[in-house]
Design a protein around this motif. Structure first.
Motif, mmCIF file in Angstrom:
data_model
loop_
_atom_site.group_PDB
_atom_site.id
_atom_site.type_symbol
_atom_site.label_atom_id
_atom_site.label_comp_id
_atom_site.label_asym_id
_atom_site.label_seq_id
_atom_site.Cartn_x
_atom_site.Cartn_y
_atom_site.Cartn_z
ATOM 1 N N PHE A 8 32.923 3.278 10.822
ATOM 2 C CA PHE A 8 31.963 2.397 11.505
ATOM 3 C C PHE A 8 31.909 2.788 12.969
ATOM 4 O O PHE A 8 32.937 2.838 13.635
ATOM 5 C CB PHE A 8 32.434 0.934 11.423
ATOM 6 C CG PHE A 8 32.469 0.367 10.030
ATOM 7 C CD1 PHE A 8 31.415 -0.396 9.553
ATOM 8 C CD2 PHE A 8 33.567 0.589 9.199
ATOM 9 C CE1 PHE A 8 31.449 -0.943 8.275
ATOM 10 C CE2 PHE A 8 33.604 0.045 7.918
ATOM 11 C CZ PHE A 8 32.544 -0.718 7.447
ATOM 12 N N ASP A 9 30.702 3.053 13.469
ATOM 13 C CA ASP A 9 30.579 3.370 14.895
ATOM 14 C C ASP A 9 29.888 2.218 15.615
ATOM 15 O O ASP A 9 28.673 2.104 15.589
ATOM 16 C CB ASP A 9 29.789 4.673 15.086
ATOM 17 C CG ASP A 9 29.931 5.205 16.511
ATOM 18 O OD1 ASP A 9 30.544 4.511 17.350
ATOM 19 O OD2 ASP A 9 29.429 6.316 16.778
ATOM 20 N N GLU A 10 30.652 1.384 16.236
ATOM 21 C CA GLU A 10 30.144 0.203 16.935
ATOM 22 C C GLU A 10 29.077 -0.528 16.121
ATOM 23 O O GLU A 10 27.935 -0.675 16.560
ATOM 24 C CB GLU A 10 29.577 0.616 18.301
ATOM 25 C CG GLU A 10 30.595 1.428 19.107
ATOM 26 C CD GLU A 10 30.369 1.328 20.610
ATOM 27 O OE1 GLU A 10 29.888 0.274 21.058
ATOM 28 O OE2 GLU A 10 30.691 2.291 21.322
ATOM 29 N N PRO A 11 29.474 -1.025 14.954
ATOM 30 C CA PRO A 11 28.478 -1.590 14.035
ATOM 31 C C PRO A 11 27.835 -2.885 14.538
ATOM 32 O O PRO A 11 26.792 -3.266 14.034
ATOM 33 C CB PRO A 11 29.286 -1.862 12.762
ATOM 34 C CG PRO A 11 30.686 -2.019 13.236
ATOM 35 C CD PRO A 11 30.832 -1.078 14.397
ATOM 36 N N LYS A 67 35.195 8.438 21.254
ATOM 37 C CA LYS A 67 35.390 7.649 20.026
ATOM 38 C C LYS A 67 34.395 8.057 18.941
ATOM 39 O O LYS A 67 34.774 8.309 17.793
ATOM 40 C CB LYS A 67 35.226 6.147 20.336
ATOM 41 C CG LYS A 67 36.072 5.663 21.509
ATOM 42 C CD LYS A 67 35.864 4.197 21.787
ATOM 43 C CE LYS A 67 34.465 3.837 22.274
ATOM 44 N NZ LYS A 67 34.126 4.363 23.604
ATOM 45 N N SER A 68 33.130 8.104 19.336
ATOM 46 C CA SER A 68 32.113 8.491 18.352
ATOM 47 C C SER A 68 32.357 9.917 17.881
ATOM 48 O O SER A 68 32.276 10.214 16.693
ATOM 49 C CB SER A 68 30.711 8.406 18.956
ATOM 50 O OG SER A 68 30.421 7.090 19.324
ATOM 51 N N THR A 69 32.651 10.782 18.825
ATOM 52 C CA THR A 69 32.883 12.173 18.474
ATOM 53 C C THR A 69 34.019 12.292 17.465
ATOM 54 O O THR A 69 33.931 13.039 16.492
ATOM 55 C CB THR A 69 33.209 12.995 19.749
ATOM 56 O OG1 THR A 69 32.170 12.771 20.701
ATOM 57 C CG2 THR A 69 33.322 14.463 19.435
HETATM 58 MG MG LIG Z 1 30.058 6.031 20.863
#
Ligand SMILES: [Mg+2]
Ligand SMILES: Nc1ncnc2c1ncn2[C@@H]1O[C@H](COP(=O)(O)OP(=O)(O)OP(=O)(O)O)[C@@H](O)[C@H]1O
Lengths: 250, 228
Positions: A168-171, A48-50
């Motif tokens: 947004f990455d797991e804000p 997901k982050s990638t």
């Molecule tokens: Mg991540």
């Protein structure tokens, strides 16, 4: 899809990404229209982050095409700069500049890359700090603020660059439970203003409320891509079913 | 000035003391030059070490590695005696000592400063990239102000090492505290026996180094307190 939306803001075609010989993204195809709000979820390590970091060039992909707001990311400095001009990002750990005041955090980038002069940057910063409801903290250092306030500053800082797309990455993952709501509320109000957003989060209520589509990832692939109602009621893949069961049982 | 010492301490101790104090000057000069010159080169090497270009990184790493693994004494021999002997030229001890110490200092400081920069959270770089902050401003406005707090204590601590390191330069005939002291210790003068001179010299090195060491410790304590 939001009504009347025609313009494509993100297009990924057959995108592959490796870290050494580990494949983090496999044949990812994704089209997002302007004004669309996407929630990305999936198990830890699913990419997901990638995925979203590839969208602003924090990670480079090795094959396939990515274009954002009409600019194709070709790995050269110029296209990366151009894309980043249109994309704001909010991180799990806030990543505010700890030695600068809240206000300076917001004005540094706009002044630095010549988007505006100091006065305009100040005005813009105050506008967005009001927007996230912390104008009175403008002269404090980030360390003096609560986690929720820091994350709202981080959102304001990104907005000061007038992005067309917010990532947004797991804000809210690093926040104490009582602060999650204030950050999600800020994001909801941003959504109501029609901002295009891609948000990695496991806040399923938030997803139900604002997302047009939910993307479920597993092992570097997009396994599901559906409106929230369908995703929650009848996930197609067993993997997503299991994931939902695990999350809802918490 | 010399008379002043003789008046207070008599002969020969007044003379010895005066000469030792005078020689301290050169120890301090050499240390300062080594620090400033070494610091300037170290800045450059540090920049190369963290540059996006792999080539620059490699060159910088090699530089650090080479000059950190050669003992200072070896560097002094090489530059003060080896190279002049090989090329059949005369290099005065000042020049040789300066070059050797600058090389030594630059490699060490570059390593310390790289460490300091790498102590700054990765997220600070990423946030800056995402905001499209130019590389030079990213370093000046975001990274360096934070790295300084990690680097300052070891940097000042290393100055103490440089000051002590200058004492090795006597071996190529550099006239500092060490050389003058050794000369006196070997001189057949009553009252300048080694057991008098060497403790005296130790005290003088101590007087130069101690304030710095204290300063370094204070800064370190402060940065630890801040990060806690
Ligand atoms: Mg991540
Ligand atoms: N810089 C890197 N070098 C090597 N492997 C990496 C790197 N970044 C991520 N990976 C690997 O790629 C995979 C996907 O990582 P990613 O961070 O995108 O997962 P994620 O879905 O965001 O997980 P999480 O929910 O834990 O944040 C993981 O297996 C991770 O170990």
């Amino acid at each position: 899809m939001p009504k009347g939306a025609k313009n494509i803001i993100v297009k990924m075609e057959k995108v592959n990404k490796w870290f050494d010989d580990f494949q983090a993204l496999c044949d990812v195809d994704l089209t997002i229209f302007e004004g669309e709000r996407i929630v990305v979820c999936g198990p830890s390590g699913s990419g997901k982050s990638t995925l979203i970091r590839c969208l602003n060039g924090l990670e480079a992909h090795q094959s396939g095409d990515i274009s954002v707001h009409g600019t194709e990311l070709r790995g050269d400095a110029q296209s990366v700069r151009q894309v980043r001009d249109n994309v704001g990002m909010v991180f799990q750990q806030f990543n505010l500049f700890p030695h600068l005041t809240v206000l300076e955090n917001c004005t540094l980038a706009p002044i630095n890359n010549g988007k505006m002069d100091a006065q305009a940057a100040y005005d813009k910063a105050m506008t967005y700090l009001k927007r996230v409801q912390i104008p009175e903290q403008a002269d404090k250092l980030p360390g003096q603020l609560s986690g929720g306030q820091q994350q709202r500053v981080a959102i304001a800082r990104a907005l000061c660059m007038e992005p067309k797309l917010m990532l947004f990455d797991e804000p809210t993952s690093a926040l104490d439970p009582e602060m999650i709501k204030e950050v999600l509320d800020t994001m909801v109000s941003l959504a109501e203003d029609g901002m295009s957003m891609i948000c990695v989060t496991h806040e399923l209520n938030f997803a139900k409320r604002v997302a047009h589509r939910i993307i479920f990832m597993d092992k570097g692939r997009i396994v599901e891509d559906q409106p929230p109602a369908d995703f929650f009621k009848k996930p197609k893949s067993p993997r997503a079913k299991l994931f939902l069961e695990q999350i809802l049982s918490h | 000035m010399g008379e002043f010492f003789i008046e207070i301490f008599g002969k020969p101790h007044g003379i010895i003391l005066f000469q030792l104090v005078a020689a301290c000057r050169f120890t301090i000069y050499l240390s300062l030059i080594a620090f400033l010159g070494g610091g300037a080169i170290a800045s450059l090497i540090t920049l190369m070490r963290i540059a996006p270009s792999r080539h620059l990184q490699r060159i910088a790493t090699a530089y650090i590695w080479i000059f950190q693994s050669i003992p200072l004494l070896m560097l002094l021999f090489l530059i003060g005696l080896g190279v002049p002997g090989l090329l059949d030229i005369n290099v005065n001890p000042w020049t040789a000592a300066t070059i050797a110490l600058v090389l030594f200092t630059s490699a060490y400081l570059a390593e310390v400063w790289r460490g300091a920069i790498e102590s700054v959270a990765r997220g600070q770089w990423e946030a800056s990239f995402a905001l499209n902050i130019r590389y030079s401003s990213l370093l000046r406005k975001v990274i360096l102000p934070q790295a300084i707090k990690f680097g300052i204590a070891p940097t000042i601590g290393f100055m103490v090492q440089i000051i002590k390191g200058t004492s090795l330069a006597y071996i190529i005939g550099f006239s500092d505290l060490m050389l003058v002291g050794k000369r006196w210790a070997n001189a057949p003068v009553l009252g300048s026996e080694p057991f008098v001179i060497f403790p005296l010299m130790a005290v003088m090195y101590f007087c130069i180094c101690y304030p710095l060491a204290i300063f370094a410790r204070k800064l370190e304590a402060r940065s630890i307190a801040k990060n806690a």
